[in-house]
Design a protein around this motif. Structure first.
Motif, PDB file in Angstrom:
ATOM      1  N   THR A   1      45.698 134.288  40.490  1.00 40.56           N
ATOM      2  CA  THR A   1      46.704 133.335  39.995  1.00 40.56           C
ATOM      3  C   THR A   1      48.102 133.776  40.387  1.00 40.56           C
ATOM      4  N   GLY A   2      48.380 135.076  40.280  1.00 40.64           N
ATOM      5  CA  GLY A   2      49.683 135.590  40.696  1.00 40.64           C
ATOM      6  C   GLY A   2      49.940 135.393  42.169  1.00 40.64           C
ATOM      7  N   GLY A   3      48.914 135.571  42.977  1.00 41.70           N
ATOM      8  CA  GLY A   3      49.065 135.346  44.412  1.00 41.70           C
ATOM      9  C   GLY A   3      49.375 133.905  44.750  1.00 41.70           C
ATOM     10  N   LEU A   4      48.846 132.974  43.956  1.00 41.29           N
ATOM     11  CA  LEU A   4      49.040 131.552  44.233  1.00 41.29           C
ATOM     12  C   LEU A   4      50.390 131.030  43.759  1.00 41.29           C
ATOM     13  N   VAL A   5      50.888 131.526  42.617  1.00 46.17           N
ATOM     14  CA  VAL A   5      52.129 130.971  42.051  1.00 46.17           C
ATOM     15  C   VAL A   5      53.278 131.970  42.071  1.00 46.17           C
ATOM     16  N   GLY A   6      53.073 133.149  42.639  1.00 50.34           N
ATOM     17  CA  GLY A   6      54.109 134.181  42.628  1.00 50.34           C
ATOM     18  C   GLY A   6      55.416 133.732  43.254  1.00 50.34           C
ATOM     19  N   LEU A   7      55.331 132.997  44.352  1.00 50.10           N
ATOM     20  CA  LEU A   7      56.545 132.549  45.031  1.00 50.10           C
ATOM     21  C   LEU A   7      57.345 131.586  44.158  1.00 50.10           C
ATOM     22  N   LEU A   8      56.657 130.684  43.457  1.00 51.20           N
ATOM     23  CA  LEU A   8      57.347 129.748  42.569  1.00 51.20           C
ATOM     24  C   LEU A   8      58.027 130.491  41.419  1.00 51.20           C
ATOM     25  N   LEU A   9      57.358 131.485  40.876  1.00 47.17           N
ATOM     26  CA  LEU A   9      57.972 132.275  39.804  1.00 47.17           C
ATOM     27  C   LEU A   9      59.198 133.036  40.312  1.00 47.17           C
ATOM     28  N   ALA A  10      59.139 133.505  41.563  1.00 47.72           N
ATOM     29  CA  ALA A  10      60.297 134.187  42.142  1.00 47.72           C
ATOM     30  C   ALA A  10      61.477 133.227  42.281  1.00 47.72           C
ATOM     31  N   ILE A  11      61.200 131.986  42.660  1.00 44.73           N
ATOM     32  CA  ILE A  11      62.260 130.983  42.773  1.00 44.73           C
ATOM     33  C   ILE A  11      62.883 130.717  41.405  1.00 44.73           C
ATOM     34  N   ILE A  12      62.042 130.591  40.374  1.00 49.47           N
ATOM     35  CA  ILE A  12      62.544 130.384  39.015  1.00 49.47           C
ATOM     36  C   ILE A  12      63.401 131.575  38.583  1.00 49.47           C
ATOM     37  N   GLY A  13      62.932 132.789  38.900  1.00 48.01           N
ATOM     38  CA  GLY A  13      63.680 133.978  38.526  1.00 48.01           C
ATOM     39  C   GLY A  13      65.012 134.088  39.238  1.00 48.01           C
ATOM     40  N   LEU A  14      65.036 133.768  40.535  1.00 47.82           N
ATOM     41  CA  LEU A  14      66.272 133.861  41.313  1.00 47.82           C
ATOM     42  C   LEU A  14      67.305 132.844  40.851  1.00 47.82           C
TER      43      LEU A  14
ATOM     44  N   LEU B   1      62.620 122.200  39.839  1.00 47.89           N
ATOM     45  CA  LEU B   1      62.170 122.538  41.194  1.00 47.89           C
ATOM     46  C   LEU B   1      62.538 121.445  42.195  1.00 47.89           C
ATOM     47  N   LEU B   2      63.655 120.754  41.928  1.00 45.72           N
ATOM     48  CA  LEU B   2      64.160 119.676  42.783  1.00 45.72           C
ATOM     49  C   LEU B   2      63.141 118.542  42.916  1.00 45.72           C
ATOM     50  N   ALA B   3      62.279 118.396  41.915  1.00 49.51           N
ATOM     51  CA  ALA B   3      61.202 117.393  41.997  1.00 49.51           C
ATOM     52  C   ALA B   3      61.148 116.491  40.764  1.00 49.51           C
ATOM     53  N   GLY B   4      62.251 116.343  40.054  1.00 51.07           N
ATOM     54  CA  GLY B   4      62.301 115.426  38.927  1.00 51.07           C
ATOM     55  C   GLY B   4      61.379 115.829  37.785  1.00 51.07           C
ATOM     56  N   GLU B   5      60.817 114.821  37.119  1.00 56.19           N
ATOM     57  CA  GLU B   5      59.979 115.066  35.950  1.00 56.19           C
ATOM     58  C   GLU B   5      58.704 115.821  36.315  1.00 56.19           C
ATOM     59  N   ILE B   6      58.166 115.563  37.505  1.00 53.62           N
ATOM     60  CA  ILE B   6      56.971 116.301  37.935  1.00 53.62           C
ATOM     61  C   ILE B   6      57.298 117.785  38.045  1.00 53.62           C
ATOM     62  N   GLY B   7      58.447 118.073  38.647  1.00 48.66           N
ATOM     63  CA  GLY B   7      58.869 119.463  38.770  1.00 48.66           C
ATOM     64  C   GLY B   7      59.104 120.109  37.416  1.00 48.66           C
TER      65      GLY B   7
ATOM     66  N   LEU C   1      58.587 126.049  25.497  1.00 49.24           N
ATOM     67  CA  LEU C   1      58.790 125.205  24.315  1.00 49.24           C
ATOM     68  C   LEU C   1      59.895 124.187  24.533  1.00 49.24           C
ATOM     69  N   MET C   2      60.858 124.496  25.394  1.00 45.54           N
ATOM     70  CA  MET C   2      61.879 123.496  25.712  1.00 45.54           C
ATOM     71  C   MET C   2      61.314 122.390  26.605  1.00 45.54           C
ATOM     72  N   VAL C   3      60.430 122.755  27.519  1.00 44.61           N
ATOM     73  CA  VAL C   3      59.831 121.758  28.419  1.00 44.61           C
ATOM     74  C   VAL C   3      58.805 120.915  27.686  1.00 44.61           C
ATOM     75  N   PHE C   4      58.039 121.545  26.798  1.00 46.22           N
ATOM     76  CA  PHE C   4      56.988 120.849  26.052  1.00 46.22           C
ATOM     77  C   PHE C   4      57.317 120.885  24.553  1.00 46.22           C
ATOM     78  N   PRO C   5      58.239 120.036  24.100  1.00 42.75           N
ATOM     79  CA  PRO C   5      58.633 120.066  22.688  1.00 42.75           C
ATOM     80  C   PRO C   5      57.494 119.725  21.733  1.00 42.75           C
ATOM     81  N   ALA C   6      56.465 119.032  22.217  1.00 46.00           N
ATOM     82  CA  ALA C   6      55.329 118.720  21.343  1.00 46.00           C
ATOM     83  C   ALA C   6      54.643 119.996  20.866  1.00 46.00           C
ATOM     84  N   ILE C   7      54.580 121.002  21.745  1.00 44.38           N
ATOM     85  CA  ILE C   7      53.986 122.280  21.350  1.00 44.38           C
ATOM     86  C   ILE C   7      54.836 122.935  20.269  1.00 44.38           C
TER      87      ILE C   7
END
Length: 358
Positions: free
Chosen positions: A11-24, A119-125, A192-198
Motif C-alpha cells: 500500500t505504501g508503494g502504491l500511494v507513497g508519492l501522493l502522500l509525499a505531495i500532500i506532505g510537501l 489534489l487539483l481534482a475538485g471534489e473527487i480529489g 475528520l475535516m474531509v469526512f464530517p459524517a465520521i
C-alpha cells in the motif's frame, strides 16, 4: 505479522508519492505568511469596522463578481479578495491594491492550497485526500507495530545512510516511529475535516441538537446601494470585542450577507462566529455564537488549527514541519524502493520461470 508487513509495504508503494505531495504542499502552507513578500504583508491589523467597509468598496471596484473578502489579520496584513471567476486581489489596509491575479494559478498559496486539499481534482480529489488520511493513520499504527520487533536496532536518521533497500527500510522504520504521533494527529484531523459524517458519529455522545438560525429569503440584493461601512459597523456590534475576519457576498439574490468574526476563545483563524446582515438596510438578521454551542462543535473547531499549526506558536509549527518532512521522505523513498525493487527483480523472476519450463 508477515501479512501486516506485506500490506504495509504494498500500500505504501502504491500511494507513497501522493502522500509525499500532500506532505510537501502542507509544509509549504505552514510557512505561508513568511513567503508572501508583498508590500504591507507584515503590517499589523489596525483597520476599524468602518475602514473594513471601505476595503470592501475597493474590492468591488477592482473587479466584478466579488465572492468574499478575508480581512487582514495576524498572519498577513493584507485583505484578500476572491472573485467568482477565480481571480483575486490583495488590498493593503490603506486601500491600495498591491496585487491582482486573473485565476487560481495566479498566486502560489492558492494553487498549493488546492493541491493539498483537492489534489487539483475538485471534489473527487478531496475524497482521495480523505482516503489518504485514513491510509496515513493506518501506516502510522501498523508501522509502529512492525517497528517494535526491531526496536533494539533503532537509530534515528533524517536520510538513509545508503541508497540500498535494507538501509532505506531501516531509516523508513526509525524515522516513521519518531514522526508517528504527529502523523497520527495530522491524519485524524485531516480525515475528520474531509469526512464530517465520521466526526458526527464519533462525537455524537457529546453533541446536542443543532440550533442554527433560520435565514429569511427574498431580501434586496447586495448592490451599489449597499452601505458597506454601515454593514460592518452594525455587524461589529454583535461581537464588540471580536475581530472581523471574512465577509461573504450571497451567491443568490435574496440571501443575506454573511460575516465571520473571531472571538478570543476561538482557535480557528477566521473564527466561527457568524452575523447575517440585510444588504439594503444593513440590519442584523441573525447570529450564530459558538460560545453557546455544544461540546462537539467546540471539538470540531479545533481540527483545522491543530492540523495547520494555527495554534501552538513557533514550537508547534516546527513540530508539524518535521512531520511534513518525514511524510515527504517516507512517501518518496517508500515508492522509490518498492518500484525499483519490483523492476529490478523482474528479469530474475522471468529467468527463473523460463528455466522451470525447460
Amino acid at each position: 505479522m508477515k501479512l501486516l508487513s506485506l500490506l504495509h509495504r504494498w500500500t505504501g508503494g502504491l500511494v507513497g508519492l501522493l502522500l509525499a505531495i500532500i506532505g510537501l504542499s502542507g509544509t509549504a502552507l505552514l510557512w505561508e505568511d513568511s513567503w508572501i513578500l508583498l508590500d504591507g504583508a507584515n503590517d499589523a491589523p489596525v483597520s476599524s469596522a468602518a475602514e473594513l467597509g471601505d476595503a470592501i468598496e475597493v474590492a468591488i471596484e477592482t473587479a466584478p463578481g466579488l465572492s468574499r473578502i478575508t480581512f487582514a489579520g495576524d498572519e498577513i496584513g493584507l485583505h484578500q479578495a476572491i472573485y467568482a471567476d477565480g481571480g483575486g486581489a490583495y488590498i493593503a489596509q490603506d486601500g491600495t491594491v498591491v496585487d491582482r491575479w486573473a485565476g487560481p494559478w495566479g498566486r502560489p498559496e492558492l494553487w498549493l492550497f488546492d493541491l493539498h486539499h483537492h489534489l487539483l481534482a475538485g471534489e473527487i480529489g478531496k475524497t482521495i485526500t480523505g482516503v489518504l488520511g485514513i491510509l496515513l493513520l493506518a501506516f502510522a499504527i501498523t508501522g509502529t507495530i512492525l517497528w517494535w520487533r526491531t526496536r533494539k536496532t533503532f537509530r534515528f536518521r533524517l536520510w538513509p545512510a545508503r541508497y540500498t533497500t535494507s538501509a532505506i527500510v531501516r531509516q523508513h522504520r526509525d524515522l516513521g516511529v519518531v514522526a508517528s504521533p504527529f502523523l497520527i494527529l495530522i491524519a485524524v484531523t485531516g480525515t475528520l475535516m474531509v469526512f464530517p459524517a465520521i466526526s458526527s458519529v464519533l462525537l455524537s455522545p457529546i453533541a446536542e441538537p443543532d440550533a442554527k438560525p433560520t435565514l429569511p429569503e427574498g431580501l434586496a440584493p447586495a448592490d451599489r446601494n449597499t452601505d458597506w461601512r454601515r454593514v460592518m459597523v452594525n455587524a461589529q456590534s454583535a461581537y464588540p470585542s471580536a475581530a472581523a475576519r471574512r465577509l461573504m457576498i450571497p451567491r443568490e439574490v435574496g440571501q443575506p450577507i454573511a460575516i465571520r468574526f473571531r472571538q478570543d476563545f476561538e482557535w480557528t483563524p477566521n473564527g466561527r462566529s457568524y452575523v447575517w446582515i440585510a444588504p439594503d438596510t444593513a440590519e442584523i438578521i441573525a447570529t450564530d455564537d459558538p460560545a453557546k454551542g455544544d461540546r462537539a462543535s467546540a471539538v470540531v473547531e479545533k481540527f483545522y488549527p491543530l492540523h495547520a499549526a494555527k495554534v501552538g506558536g513557533l514550537a508547534w509549527r516546527i513540530a508539524l514541519t518535521f512531520a511534513g518532512f518525514a511524510l515527504i521522505v517516507l512517501g518518496l523513498l517508500a515508492s522509490w524502493s518498492f518500484w525499483t525493487a519490483k523492476i529490478g527483480s523482474r528479469p530474475a523472476t522471468v529467468l527463473r520461470a523460463k528455466e522451470a519450463t525447460r
